[in-house]
Design an enzyme around this catalytic site. Structure first.
Site, short mmCIF file in Angstrom:
data_model
loop_
_atom_site.label_atom_id
_atom_site.label_comp_id
_atom_site.label_asym_id
_atom_site.label_seq_id
_atom_site.Cartn_x
_atom_site.Cartn_y
_atom_site.Cartn_z
N CYS A 384 0.95 -1.20 -0.14
CA CYS A 384 -0.17 0.04 -0.03
C CYS A 384 0.96 1.18 0.04
O CYS A 384 1.45 1.53 -1.10
CB CYS A 384 -1.22 -0.04 1.12
SG CYS A 384 -2.76 1.05 0.68
N HIS A 512 -3.71 -4.80 0.03
CA HIS A 512 -3.21 -5.51 1.49
C HIS A 512 -3.13 -7.15 1.22
O HIS A 512 -4.02 -7.56 1.64
CB HIS A 512 -3.96 -5.05 2.65
CG HIS A 512 -3.87 -3.71 2.80
ND1 HIS A 512 -3.01 -3.11 3.79
CD2 HIS A 512 -4.23 -2.54 2.29
CE1 HIS A 512 -3.10 -1.73 4.05
NE2 HIS A 512 -3.75 -1.37 3.08
N GLU A 514 -1.85 -9.06 3.03
CA GLU A 514 -1.74 -9.86 4.41
C GLU A 514 -2.92 -10.07 4.73
O GLU A 514 -3.19 -11.12 5.73
CB GLU A 514 -1.01 -8.74 5.26
CG GLU A 514 -1.69 -7.47 5.70
CD GLU A 514 -1.46 -6.42 4.94
OE1 GLU A 514 -1.21 -6.62 3.81
OE2 GLU A 514 -1.89 -5.39 5.31
N1 GLN Z 1 -2.05 6.83 2.80
C1 GLN Z 1 -2.09 5.99 1.64
C2 GLN Z 1 -3.63 5.93 0.87
O1 GLN Z 1 -4.15 6.55 1.64
C3 GLN Z 1 -1.80 4.68 1.97
C4 GLN Z 1 -2.75 3.88 2.61
C5 GLN Z 1 -2.13 2.62 3.34
O2 GLN Z 1 -1.15 2.18 3.37
N2 GLN Z 1 -3.05 1.81 3.70
O3 GLN Z 1 -3.48 5.91 -0.32
#
Ligand code: GLN
Length: 541
Positions: A384, A512, A514
């Site tokens: 992410c 994600h 995970e």
């Molecule tokens: N801050 C980033 C976004 O909102 C990444 C978010 C995250 O890592 N879950 O796109």
């Protein structure tokens, strides 16, 4: 006929109700039963989405995009129960529904009260959990918090009513409690458990099973009898839950004590014996691992393991597959930022992870870590925010866009290589408004991602507001960035996975991964990343 198990906690918080509930679910599934799981949380936030993971732990995301309590992660890792928006309800969510109904005039002039209106809403949420097309054999409902708290009272009262409505013979109350060891007298003390059960009985609930957390010790026969006698529970229904390593051995410890048989007896269910060979082998394999790989996780929330619970567990699963232990050490990105060279802090590691995160703090340190990984051929995995960081790094140091940034950290950057998702424009509320849940991702053949998944279409879960800005696609691909996974949005392709080819293992994903990793089914990218870390370690030795 669905049967119900309610899990409550006594004496202290963080007693392990989530793992206990998940373990019971796992044991019952092994016996061929279809299990549904749910967590009720007594706090007033509508969901944990806006809560600080540093204080509250990770926000777990379901396929359908619910931002939920991290215990749901345990449910998914231990069982195959399908989790959704219905699987987590907080006091805030319950009140929200009741208040909206009241505003619509649906209570027809009645005074709206905790009993019956709030308790009715809680019961209807439990019912809706089992109102799926496929029938659920056993629904396990965990109540967050500790018995005796003001906040959890409406939930416990709802359980009391629910139990009478469906029939006590269809319900089993499991109380997870602490039996502390007192150094001075050299004994385990049962009194706190007795008090906690008394508090539960005051509310009208009698536990059928008591799971005793005893730390490093085990209950002696007399202590077991004492708890059984004072708490009005059968001797065999006092389960010893001493600290067990690894976590995945906990259900096996419960099995040895017959917890599944006792639960089924209380619920009046007969089911064939389960086969736990695969699970037992997995635990044995984990215990047998000798090599350890060292992964540096460069991040902001250093020092709180629960903030990245699913990532930690995904590494455990990847380690099992690679027959190694994974030591994840958190490196504070602000320290990397301050250090004269990232090398000083990252030299000892076998691989580098930059995980999810929000806000500008520590960003430069994360970019330095990504650069270090790229230039020194150290395996890099970005998740992410970690993907967005990898893009910034490549833009700045490979594509010559010195001031490239994300509009999250630098709204006026001349090169917004990461920018707000189009659908996020105009979004004002913080809760539940990110790009959330499962989306399709198409993989490009002959890439690292394709090799890992062995498929061209995958589904992974998301939680973000920003995305790769396609205006920079040509510039970055010319600089060596390979886009190996995309999500089609009709008018454009959203970049979901990037990788580098002239590097042993450099891969970063907008989603994600995970959240979908399981002990018996490690997530492919985690699995291959740990494999690459192992390889890197061997080369260095
Ligand atoms: N801050 C980033 C976004 O909102 C990444 C978010 C995250 O890592 N879950 O796109």
């Amino acid at each position: 006929m669905t049967k119900y198990i309610f899990t409550t906690g006594g004496v202290v918080s963080s007693i392990g109700k989530g793992i206990a509930s998940a373990s019971i679910g796992m044991l019952l599934e092994a016996r061929g039963l279809r299990v549904a799981m749910m967590k009720m949380d007594p706090y007033i936030n509508v969901d944990p989405g806006t809560m600080n993971p540093y204080e509250h732990g990770e926000v777990f995301v379901t396929d359908d995009g619910a931002e939920t309590d991290l215990d749901l992660g345990h449910y998914e890792r231990f069982t195959s129960s399908k989790l959704s928006q219905k699987s987590n309800a907080t006091t805030g969510a319950v009140y929200n529904t009741v208040i909206q109904k009241e505003r619509r005039g649906e209570y027809l002039g009645k005074t709206v009260q905790v009993i019956p209106h709030i308790t009715d809403e809680i019961k209807s949420r439990i019912r809706s959990l089992t109102a799926e097309e496929e029938p659920v054999d056993v629904a396990i409902i965990e109540i967050g918090g500790t018995v005796g708290d003001i906040e959890s009272l409406p939930f416990l009262e709802a359980l009391r009513q629910f139990r009478l409505e469906v029939g006590p013979e269809h319900c089993c109350c499991v109380h997870v409690t602490l039996v502390p060891y007192i150094e001075a007298s050299g004994e385990l003390k049962t009194k706190p458990t007795q008090h906690s059960v008394r508090a539960l009985r005051d509310i009208g609930l009698q536990p059928d099973i008591i799971i005793c957390r005893t730390g490093k010790n085990r209950l002696a026969k007399e202590q077991r009898q004492k708890i059984a006698l004072f708490c009005n529970v059968g001797n065999d229904a006092i389960i010893n839950a001493e600290d067990i390593f690894p976590l995945y051995a906990i259900p096996l410890n419960f099995k040895r004590q017959g917890l599944d048989d006792i639960t089924l007896r209380i619920l009046g269910v007969t089911a064939p014996e389960g086969d736990l060979t695969e699970w037992t082998d997995m635990v044995a394999r984990m215990k047998a691992a000798e090599t350890t790989v060292h992964i540096a996780a460069v991040g902001k929330y250093v020092g709180h393991d629960d903030a990245y619970k699913s990532i930690n567990e995904a590494f455990v699963h990847a380690g099992i597959h690679n027959d190694c232990n994974v030591r994840l050490s958190w490196v504070d990105s602000e320290e990397v930022e301050k250090a004269s060279s990232a090398d000083d802090l990252l030299r000892e590691c076998d691989a580098i992870l930059v995980g999810p995160g929000f806000g500008a703090r520590g960003i430069e340190g994360k970019i330095a870590a990504a650069r270090y990984a790229r230039e020194n051929n150290v395996p890099y995995f970005g998740i992410c925010l970690g993907m967005q960081i990898a893009v910034l790094e490549l833009a700045r140091h490979k594509a010559g866009l010195d001031e490239a940034s994300s509009t999250e950290f630098a709204p006026d950057t001349p090169h917004p290589v990461i920018s707000l998702l189009s659908e996020q424009r105009g979004v004002k509320d913080m809760g539940g408004t990110m790009r959330l849940g499962q989306y399709r991702c198409d993989l490009r053949e002959e890439t690292r991602a394709h090799a890992a998944y062995g498929d061209t279409v995958i589904y992974e879960r998301h939680r973000h507001r920003y995305e790769f800005n396609n205006e920079y696609l040509d510039t970055l691909t010319q600089a060596g960035m390979v886009v190996s996974g995309t999500h089609s949005k009709g008018d454009h392709e959203l970049v979901e996975i990037i990788e580098l080819t002239d590097h042993p293992w450099f891969c970063a994903v907008q989603f994600h991964p995970e959240f979908k990793s399981k002990p018996l089914r490690p997530q492919p990218l985690f699995r291959d990343f740990v494999g690459a870390a192992l390889q890197h370690r061997k080369q260095r030795d």
